[in-house]
Design an enzyme around this catalytic site. Structure first.
Site, short mmCIF file in Angstrom:
data_model
loop_
_atom_site.label_atom_id
_atom_site.label_comp_id
_atom_site.label_asym_id
_atom_site.label_seq_id
_atom_site.Cartn_x
_atom_site.Cartn_y
_atom_site.Cartn_z
N CYS A 74 37.79 40.04 36.77
CA CYS A 74 36.47 40.38 36.21
C CYS A 74 35.72 39.08 35.98
CB CYS A 74 36.67 41.14 34.90
SG CYS A 74 35.11 41.53 34.09
N CYS A 198 27.76 42.87 37.33
CA CYS A 198 29.17 42.75 37.74
C CYS A 198 29.34 41.34 38.31
CB CYS A 198 29.49 43.82 38.79
SG CYS A 198 31.17 43.71 39.43
N1 LIG Z 1 35.73 47.03 37.94
C1 LIG Z 1 36.28 45.92 38.69
C2 LIG Z 1 36.86 44.84 37.76
C3 LIG Z 1 35.78 44.27 36.86
C4 LIG Z 1 34.70 43.61 37.65
C5 LIG Z 1 33.43 43.29 36.90
N2 LIG Z 1 33.32 43.73 35.54
C6 LIG Z 1 33.11 41.80 37.02
O1 LIG Z 1 32.38 41.26 36.19
O2 LIG Z 1 33.60 41.18 38.01
C7 LIG Z 1 37.40 46.44 39.60
O3 LIG Z 1 38.17 47.29 39.16
O4 LIG Z 1 37.50 45.95 40.72
#
Ligand SMILES: N[C@H](CCC[C@H](N)C(=O)O)C(=O)O
Length: 259
Positions: A74, A198
């Site tokens: 993340c 994200c």
């Molecule tokens: N939901 C993503 C992980 C968190 C990614 C996101 N919150 C970031 O800031 O990179 C996954 O399961 O691939």
């Protein structure tokens, strides 16, 4: 057991972060983690993050999506845990920590957190999208009318459809603003909804824009619903490296909850 937690947000991607250096949290209790992330019955967050000790680097980051399952890297959470480590006086303004995808350098400069992301050598190009893994898997697709797009509906169809299916992918919809500036909206796997930004997603978008020739720049602005982020990188014929995700990370409140 009473658990002290800290609520952080990085451009609107929000997290419950816990100092777990004493290993007091039962990490197998995915139902409890999901309940904590629930926006009505719990604290509410896109993800749950544990800061733990590590023998070789400043700390270890363990990340769980809002569904309670441990997940891949993340980026926004990585920026928030660096701010949290400074708050705990574990670090000054420079650090190296370990996450599920390996080692990450980071620094806090002018109120922004700079997080180095893993190198990316493989970017797959398809007729109307690209796919790459920047620590988490990302589908990147150009659209028009980004502002009015139903991201949850369109994103979940792609996330659960072929070839991703149950394992899934995050889905990023992109509109060009200028050659070094792109608007992005993301449907996040494991949140199963649009998030306000994200980090691994905007990193994927920046690299995909360069790979597809939509930009020749290597310092890209990404405008998300939660605010602006920057991604810088170098590239050569083996791929992309020296990749940095840059943006703010704020502590919103501290609290206690029965675990
Ligand atoms: N939901 C993503 C992980 C968190 C990614 C996101 N919150 C970031 O800031 O990179 C996954 O399961 O691939």
């Amino acid at each position: 057991m009473t658990m002290t937690f800290y609520k952080y947000q990085g451009t609107g991607n929000d997290f419950v972060i816990v100092d777990n250096r004493l290993q007091s949290i039962n990490k197998k209790d995915t139902k409890r983690i999901a309940a904590i992330c629930d926006r009505r019955f719990g604290i509410g967050a896109d993800g749950f993050i544990l800061l733990e000790n590590d023998d070789n680097v400043d700390f270890k980051m363990v990340y769980y999506n809002a569904d309670g399952n441990e997940s891949t890297m993340c980026g926004n959470g990585g920026r928030c845990i660096v701010a949290f480590a400074k708050f705990l006086n574990i670090i000054e303004n420079d650090t190296e920590f370990v996450a599920i995808d390996g080692l990450h350098k980071a620094k806090i400069e002018n109120g922004l957190v700079h997080l180095q992301m893993q190198d990316v050598s493989l970017i797959k190009t398809f007729d109307n999208h690209l796919f790459l893994d920047t620590g988490s898997p990302h589908h990147v697709q150009m659209v028009s009318g980004l502002d009015t797009l139903n991201v949850k509906s369109k994103g979940s169809k792609i996330r659960y459809g072929a070839p991703y299916k149950e394992a899934g992918s995050n889905v990023n919809f992109v509109e060009e603003i200028s050659t070094d500036n792109f608007a992005v909206r993301t449907y996040e796997r494991g949140v199963e909804d649009e998030t306000l930004s994200c980090g691994t997603g905007v990193t994927a978008v920046a690299l995909a824009m360069h790979k597809s020739g939509r930009t020749q720049e290597n310092d890209i602005g990404l405008q998300t619903q939660g605010g602006p982020l920057n991604v810088t990188f170098n590239c050569n014929d083996t791929g992309y490296f020296n990749i940095w995700l840059i943006g703010p990370a704020q502590q919103v409140f501290k609290g206690e909850i029965e675990w």
